[in-house]
Structures are given as C-alpha cells and as structure tokens.
Design an enzyme around this catalytic site. Sequence first.
Site, PDB file in Angstrom:
ATOM      1  N   ARG A 174      16.026   4.122  22.281  1.00  0.00           N
ATOM      2  CA  ARG A 174      16.114   4.474  23.693  1.00  0.00           C
ATOM      3  C   ARG A 174      14.804   5.027  24.258  1.00  0.00           C
ATOM      4  NH1 ARG A 174      19.982   8.946  24.372  1.00  0.00           N
ATOM      5  NH2 ARG A 174      18.964  10.885  23.848  1.00  0.00           N
ATOM      6  N   ARG A 178       4.979   2.781  26.447  1.00  0.00           N
ATOM      7  CA  ARG A 178       4.359   2.122  27.614  1.00  0.00           C
ATOM      8  C   ARG A 178       2.854   1.956  27.432  1.00  0.00           C
ATOM      9  NH1 ARG A 178       7.260   6.156  30.762  1.00  0.00           N
ATOM     10  NH2 ARG A 178       9.323   5.345  31.263  1.00  0.00           N
ATOM     11  N   ARG A 257      24.705  17.024  13.238  1.00  0.00           N
ATOM     12  CA  ARG A 257      23.650  18.030  13.288  1.00  0.00           C
ATOM     13  C   ARG A 257      24.092  19.060  14.301  1.00  0.00           C
ATOM     14  NH1 ARG A 257      21.066  18.822   9.531  1.00  0.00           N
ATOM     15  NH2 ARG A 257      19.505  19.942  10.743  1.00  0.00           N
ATOM     16  N   ARG A 288      11.635  22.006  19.867  1.00  0.00           N
ATOM     17  CA  ARG A 288      11.099  22.003  21.233  1.00  0.00           C
ATOM     18  C   ARG A 288      11.415  23.316  21.935  1.00  0.00           C
ATOM     19  NH1 ARG A 288      15.006  16.983  23.358  1.00  0.00           N
ATOM     20  NH2 ARG A 288      16.910  17.839  22.499  1.00  0.00           N
ATOM     21  N   GLU A 316      14.562  25.523  20.495  1.00  0.00           N
ATOM     22  CA  GLU A 316      15.645  24.727  19.903  1.00  0.00           C
ATOM     23  C   GLU A 316      15.359  24.444  18.439  1.00  0.00           C
ATOM     24  OE1 GLU A 316      17.042  21.402  22.329  1.00  0.00           O
ATOM     25  OE2 GLU A 316      17.312  20.209  20.527  1.00  0.00           O
ATOM     26  N   TYR A 364      26.654   8.806  19.985  1.00  0.00           N
ATOM     27  CA  TYR A 364      25.532   9.526  20.584  1.00  0.00           C
ATOM     28  C   TYR A 364      25.425   9.054  22.034  1.00  0.00           C
ATOM     29  CZ  TYR A 364      20.518  11.135  20.428  1.00  0.00           C
ATOM     30  OH  TYR A 364      19.303  11.746  20.614  1.00  0.00           O
ATOM     31  N   ASP A 366      24.840   9.393  26.046  1.00  0.00           N
ATOM     32  CA  ASP A 366      24.323  10.182  27.155  1.00  0.00           C
ATOM     33  C   ASP A 366      25.446  10.379  28.173  1.00  0.00           C
ATOM     34  OD1 ASP A 366      21.742  10.893  26.535  1.00  0.00           O
ATOM     35  OD2 ASP A 366      20.889   8.998  27.187  1.00  0.00           O
TER      36      ASP A 366
HETATM   37  P1  FAD Z   1      31.848  17.322  25.191  1.00  0.00           P
HETATM   38  O1  FAD Z   1      30.938  17.676  26.308  1.00  0.00           O
HETATM   39  O2  FAD Z   1      31.468  17.753  23.827  1.00  0.00           O
HETATM   40  O3  FAD Z   1      33.282  17.882  25.554  1.00  0.00           O
HETATM   41  C1  FAD Z   1      34.339  17.899  24.609  1.00  0.00           C
HETATM   42  C2  FAD Z   1      35.186  19.118  24.912  1.00  0.00           C
HETATM   43  O4  FAD Z   1      36.349  19.068  24.070  1.00  0.00           O
HETATM   44  C3  FAD Z   1      34.490  20.428  24.626  1.00  0.00           C
HETATM   45  O5  FAD Z   1      34.455  21.231  25.785  1.00  0.00           O
HETATM   46  C4  FAD Z   1      35.330  21.057  23.506  1.00  0.00           C
HETATM   47  O6  FAD Z   1      35.424  22.467  23.620  1.00  0.00           O
HETATM   48  C5  FAD Z   1      36.673  20.397  23.721  1.00  0.00           C
HETATM   49  N1  FAD Z   1      37.525  20.373  22.526  1.00  0.00           N
HETATM   50  C6  FAD Z   1      37.222  19.857  21.318  1.00  0.00           C
HETATM   51  N2  FAD Z   1      38.240  20.035  20.447  1.00  0.00           N
HETATM   52  C7  FAD Z   1      39.224  20.676  21.145  1.00  0.00           C
HETATM   53  C8  FAD Z   1      40.521  21.168  20.806  1.00  0.00           C
HETATM   54  N3  FAD Z   1      41.024  21.043  19.567  1.00  0.00           N
HETATM   55  N4  FAD Z   1      41.248  21.780  21.759  1.00  0.00           N
HETATM   56  C9  FAD Z   1      40.746  21.958  23.018  1.00  0.00           C
HETATM   57  N5  FAD Z   1      39.516  21.527  23.387  1.00  0.00           N
HETATM   58  C10 FAD Z   1      38.762  20.905  22.469  1.00  0.00           C
HETATM   59  N6  FAD Z   1      23.102  13.397  27.995  1.00  0.00           N
HETATM   60  C11 FAD Z   1      22.300  13.021  29.034  1.00  0.00           C
HETATM   61  O7  FAD Z   1      22.669  12.117  29.802  1.00  0.00           O
HETATM   62  N7  FAD Z   1      21.107  13.657  29.270  1.00  0.00           N
HETATM   63  C12 FAD Z   1      20.660  14.675  28.499  1.00  0.00           C
HETATM   64  O8  FAD Z   1      19.591  15.207  28.739  1.00  0.00           O
HETATM   65  C13 FAD Z   1      21.468  15.078  27.401  1.00  0.00           C
HETATM   66  N8  FAD Z   1      21.066  16.090  26.600  1.00  0.00           N
HETATM   67  C14 FAD Z   1      21.832  16.448  25.541  1.00  0.00           C
HETATM   68  C15 FAD Z   1      21.388  17.481  24.738  1.00  0.00           C
HETATM   69  C16 FAD Z   1      22.135  17.869  23.650  1.00  0.00           C
HETATM   70  C17 FAD Z   1      21.661  18.980  22.787  1.00  0.00           C
HETATM   71  C18 FAD Z   1      23.343  17.196  23.340  1.00  0.00           C
HETATM   72  C19 FAD Z   1      24.146  17.552  22.145  1.00  0.00           C
HETATM   73  C20 FAD Z   1      23.810  16.176  24.157  1.00  0.00           C
HETATM   74  C21 FAD Z   1      23.052  15.787  25.274  1.00  0.00           C
HETATM   75  N9  FAD Z   1      23.503  14.787  26.126  1.00  0.00           N
HETATM   76  C22 FAD Z   1      22.707  14.401  27.185  1.00  0.00           C
HETATM   77  C23 FAD Z   1      24.801  14.124  25.916  1.00  0.00           C
HETATM   78  C24 FAD Z   1      25.962  14.815  26.685  1.00  0.00           C
HETATM   79  O9  FAD Z   1      26.072  16.155  26.268  1.00  0.00           O
HETATM   80  C25 FAD Z   1      27.257  14.046  26.415  1.00  0.00           C
HETATM   81  O10 FAD Z   1      27.146  12.723  26.899  1.00  0.00           O
HETATM   82  C26 FAD Z   1      28.496  14.674  27.053  1.00  0.00           C
HETATM   83  O11 FAD Z   1      28.556  16.054  26.910  1.00  0.00           O
HETATM   84  C27 FAD Z   1      29.729  14.083  26.405  1.00  0.00           C
HETATM   85  O12 FAD Z   1      30.887  14.581  27.021  1.00  0.00           O
HETATM   86  P2  FAD Z   1      32.258  14.615  26.210  1.00  0.00           P
HETATM   87  O13 FAD Z   1      33.307  14.964  27.202  1.00  0.00           O
HETATM   88  O14 FAD Z   1      32.428  13.375  25.434  1.00  0.00           O
HETATM   89  O15 FAD Z   1      32.054  15.757  25.110  1.00  0.00           O
HETATM   90  N1  UDP Z   2      11.674  11.745  18.645  1.00  0.00           N
HETATM   91  C1  UDP Z   2      10.534  12.021  17.905  1.00  0.00           C
HETATM   92  N2  UDP Z   2       9.557  12.784  18.466  1.00  0.00           N
HETATM   93  C2  UDP Z   2       9.636  13.282  19.720  1.00  0.00           C
HETATM   94  C3  UDP Z   2      10.778  12.981  20.482  1.00  0.00           C
HETATM   95  C4  UDP Z   2      11.784  12.224  19.910  1.00  0.00           C
HETATM   96  O1  UDP Z   2      10.449  11.628  16.758  1.00  0.00           O
HETATM   97  O2  UDP Z   2       8.698  13.989  20.166  1.00  0.00           O
HETATM   98  C5  UDP Z   2      12.747  10.932  17.999  1.00  0.00           C
HETATM   99  C6  UDP Z   2      13.701  11.830  17.206  1.00  0.00           C
HETATM  100  O3  UDP Z   2      14.173  11.099  16.092  1.00  0.00           O
HETATM  101  C7  UDP Z   2      14.808  12.076  18.211  1.00  0.00           C
HETATM  102  C8  UDP Z   2      14.886  10.711  18.924  1.00  0.00           C
HETATM  103  O4  UDP Z   2      13.521  10.282  18.986  1.00  0.00           O
HETATM  104  O5  UDP Z   2      16.021  12.413  17.581  1.00  0.00           O
HETATM  105  C9  UDP Z   2      15.488  10.753  20.319  1.00  0.00           C
HETATM  106  O6  UDP Z   2      14.731  11.625  21.131  1.00  0.00           O
HETATM  107  P1  UDP Z   2      15.303  12.233  22.475  1.00  0.00           P
HETATM  108  O7  UDP Z   2      14.266  13.111  23.086  1.00  0.00           O
HETATM  109  O8  UDP Z   2      15.841  11.117  23.313  1.00  0.00           O
HETATM  110  O9  UDP Z   2      16.503  13.083  21.880  1.00  0.00           O
HETATM  111  P2  UDP Z   2      17.515  14.147  22.491  1.00  0.00           P
HETATM  112  O10 UDP Z   2      16.955  14.651  23.792  1.00  0.00           O
HETATM  113  O11 UDP Z   2      18.804  13.420  22.625  1.00  0.00           O
HETATM  114  O12 UDP Z   2      17.546  15.197  21.444  1.00  0.00           O
END
Ligand code: FAD
Ligand code: UDP
Length: 385
Positions: A174, A178, A257, A288, A316, A364, A366
Amino acid sequence: MQPDVIIVGAGLFGLTMAERLVNDANKKVLVVDKRHHIGGNCYSEFDATTGIECHKYGAHLFHTSLDQVWEYVNRFTEFTNYVHKVYTTHDGVVYPLPINLGTINQFFNQAWTPAEAAAEISRQATDAPANPQNLAEQGISLIGKPLFDAFMKNYTAKQWQTPAEELSPDIIKRLPVRYNYNNNYFKDKYEGLPKDGYAAWFDNMVSSCGDNLEVRLNTDYFDDPDFQQLQNSGVYVIYTGPIDRFYNYRFGELKWRSLDLQKEVVEVDDFQGCPVMNYADLEPQYTRIHEFKHFHPERSNDAYAANSGKTVIVREYSKTWHLGDEPYYPVNTAEDREKLAKYQALAEQETNIIFGGRLGEYAYYDMDKTIASALDKYAAIKANL
Ligand code: FAD
Ligand code: UDP
C-alpha cells in the site's frame, strides 16, 4: 427495547451496520461495546491540559478512493483539507516519506532525474523475484536493497518482531514509491480529518438513528448470558470482536501485534515540526512519534496557536500481543491463515451471525475498507432480514 439485531462492537464496522439497519431497513438495533466509548480504535479525545485532539489508539488519517465511502462519511461529518506528511530519521538524518525522488537523491547524494532514479532502483532490485512472496522480497522489488535496508528492514523488524521473510507482501504494497518530489503519504482521491474530531463524527452517526438504536457501553458480549439466549433464539448478531474469541480459541489464538502508546505533554511550541516522524533504525526502540497539533493547522484556539508553549506527542512502541492486550495489527503468518480458515469454516455455518471488521475478519483494513466492507455486507443481508 427488544432488538431485531445485536451488534457487538461500536467501531466503524458496527456503527456503519447499525446506521444502515436503522435508517435504511427500519430495524431496532442494540450495539454493545466493552469500552467506555463508541468509535472503536478510531476514537479520539481532547487532551485535558492542552485542548489538543489526541487519537487514543494511534493516529488515524482518513483517505479513500472509494466514491461510495466518501459520499457516506460526508453525511456525518465535514472533513478538513489535511494532507498527511511523514518523515523518517535514519542514521541521524531526516528524509521524506514515502520513498520519493527527494528520499532517493538525498540518500544516494545524487541529483538524478526521475528516469535516472527509476533505472538505478530497478537495477538495485534485480535480486528480487518477479512474483514476491513475502515482505522482504516485495520491499526489495519495490525500492532495491540499499533503500530497503535503510528505511524498511529495521522499522519492519521493530514493528512486527517477525522476520520480514515470514510477513505478507501486502503489508507494504500500500505504500507508494514515487519518482518525483511528491511526498504526500497517501495516493487516494479523497483525504482529510473530521473537522470537529472523530468523536463528533461517530456521535452524529448514532444520533441520526434516534430511538431505534440503543448503545450499551462497558458491556462485554460474553459476560451477559441474556445475549447468548437471544443469539440462540435466532436474533441476528453482527459480531465485530475477534473471531477466535467467539469460538473460545478452540483452534488456538490468532497472532496480533499490540502497541504501547506513551503520551507526553511537552513544554515547547513545536516538538518535531511535522505530524509524524518515523525512526528507521533499531534505536530508538519506538517506531514513530506523533505530534497531534500538526493534524489540525486550521484550528486557531490557544492550544493550536504557534506560540502556545505546549504540545502533545505520543511515542509509539510495537509490542508482542498477549491475551488481554489490545489487538492492533494481524500478524497473518501462514500458520495464522491456516487457523483463520478453520474459524471461517465454522462462521460460514452460522445462520444468524455475521462476522465483520478488522477483528471479526482478522484483516488489516483501513477505515474506508472497513466502511466499504460493512456497506457490502449490509447490502448482502438486507433481503434476508
Ligand atoms: P474496531 O475499531 O477495533 O472496533 C471493534 C470494537 O469491538 C471495539 O470497540 C471493541 O471494544 C469491541 N469489542 C470487541 N470484542 C467485544 C466484546 N466481546 N464485547 C463488546 N465489545 C467488543 N485506518 C485508516 O484509514 N487510517 C489510519 O491512519 C489508520 N491508522 C491506524 C492506526 C492503528 C494503530 C491501527 C491499529 C489501525 C489504524 N487504522 C487506520 C485502521 C482502523 O483503526 C480500522 O479500519 C477500524 O478501526 C476498524 O473498525 P472495526 O469496527 O472493524 O474495529
Ligand atoms: N514501513 C517501513 N518503514 C517506514 C514506514 C513503513 O518499513 O518508515 C513498512 C512497515 O512494514 C509497516 C508498513 O510499511 O508496517 C506499512 O506502513 P504504514 O505507515 O502504512 O503502517 P501503519 O500506519 O498502518 O502502521
């Protein structure tokens, strides 16, 4: 309220399903979440001492190329015109990300044109197989070995603590590469942050549903036998928690993770000059630092002012997941995929339970893909409700 549908999890998947079920299918919906707030991992709150909006579960930047999703989310919030920028520190020098002509020329101390840089990188990538099977092969085929070793190898090792040879190539597919000086982190058609914050966006989704939606927080689905009874009696359940938990881990745990997010209020106007600084080397151990005030340059209150004297940063750290920790990123090794197939085979036999979202599908996703998946699944079940 006697619900027609129970949704486990008030994240984006659960809320999108709930909103459609109430407003499109006229159903009565109960959403339960074990946390004290809605929004799942996208939730943010305004820091009490500075008033700066902080993303509680890691920084969330909204971006999509899906017209249907962009139209849908704009029903509940306006978006700012924020464009995400990330820099990385390697060997004491700061470079722009994603890998672009600026990164390449700075790293090799050259003034290559786009064509010269592309030719050089493709020469450096000749070791990689034509059809990469893992993250290391994918990375080398994308950017060649020297850049992979500098910017990805150690960052990925810190992030995943799994050899890059065992990780899926999809993890880095993803990231754009460039051969010009464009360093926008994303390449999507639409991008921005919710103007009044993530919590306001999700509150608007809930309030659009009126009395036909009940949200019960601090409630674990598995702790209340009434839910089990309703499920057994055939009430529709949309489950967005971990799929292995639903089946009591009978085939073993799927690996994740987790993250350790260390927040600090720092007494300076500007800590790092950009929203996100990655650290590409094994030291420091964090992957980061996020500095949240840079996400909303348009906010002009005291906390965001250039000379406010305070800022909020989050370091983080990636950490191994143990049962009870927050599951953030699916590790998704071959062994995990085998287990997942077994859980999915059980899930397919269910007649009144839909598994969805990041945890329910062990994917995974977004935010936009989560919403798209919820809209698709809603369309698929609508006729049978
Ligand atoms: P979740 O948001 O995990 O919601 C699931 C919910 O279910 C939680 O609130 C949990 O408490 C609840 N639950 C679980 N088990 C139970 C239970 N037994 N009883 C009651 N409740 C329960 N996406 C982007 O587009 N841009 C980003 O920059 C981006 N950054 C991210 C950074 C991180 C660190 C992570 C981990 C993800 C990131 N994402 C990002 C992805 C984004 O977080 C997810 O796409 C989105 O949160 C998924 O929504 P969900 O509803 O599937 O899951
Ligand atoms: N990644 C890397 N170096 C960087 C940024 C990203 O190696 O400086 C790799 C790493 O494996 C990471 C993946 O690219 O898990 C996806 O990066 P992204 O920033 O999209 O991850 P997120 O924001 O979802 O953690």
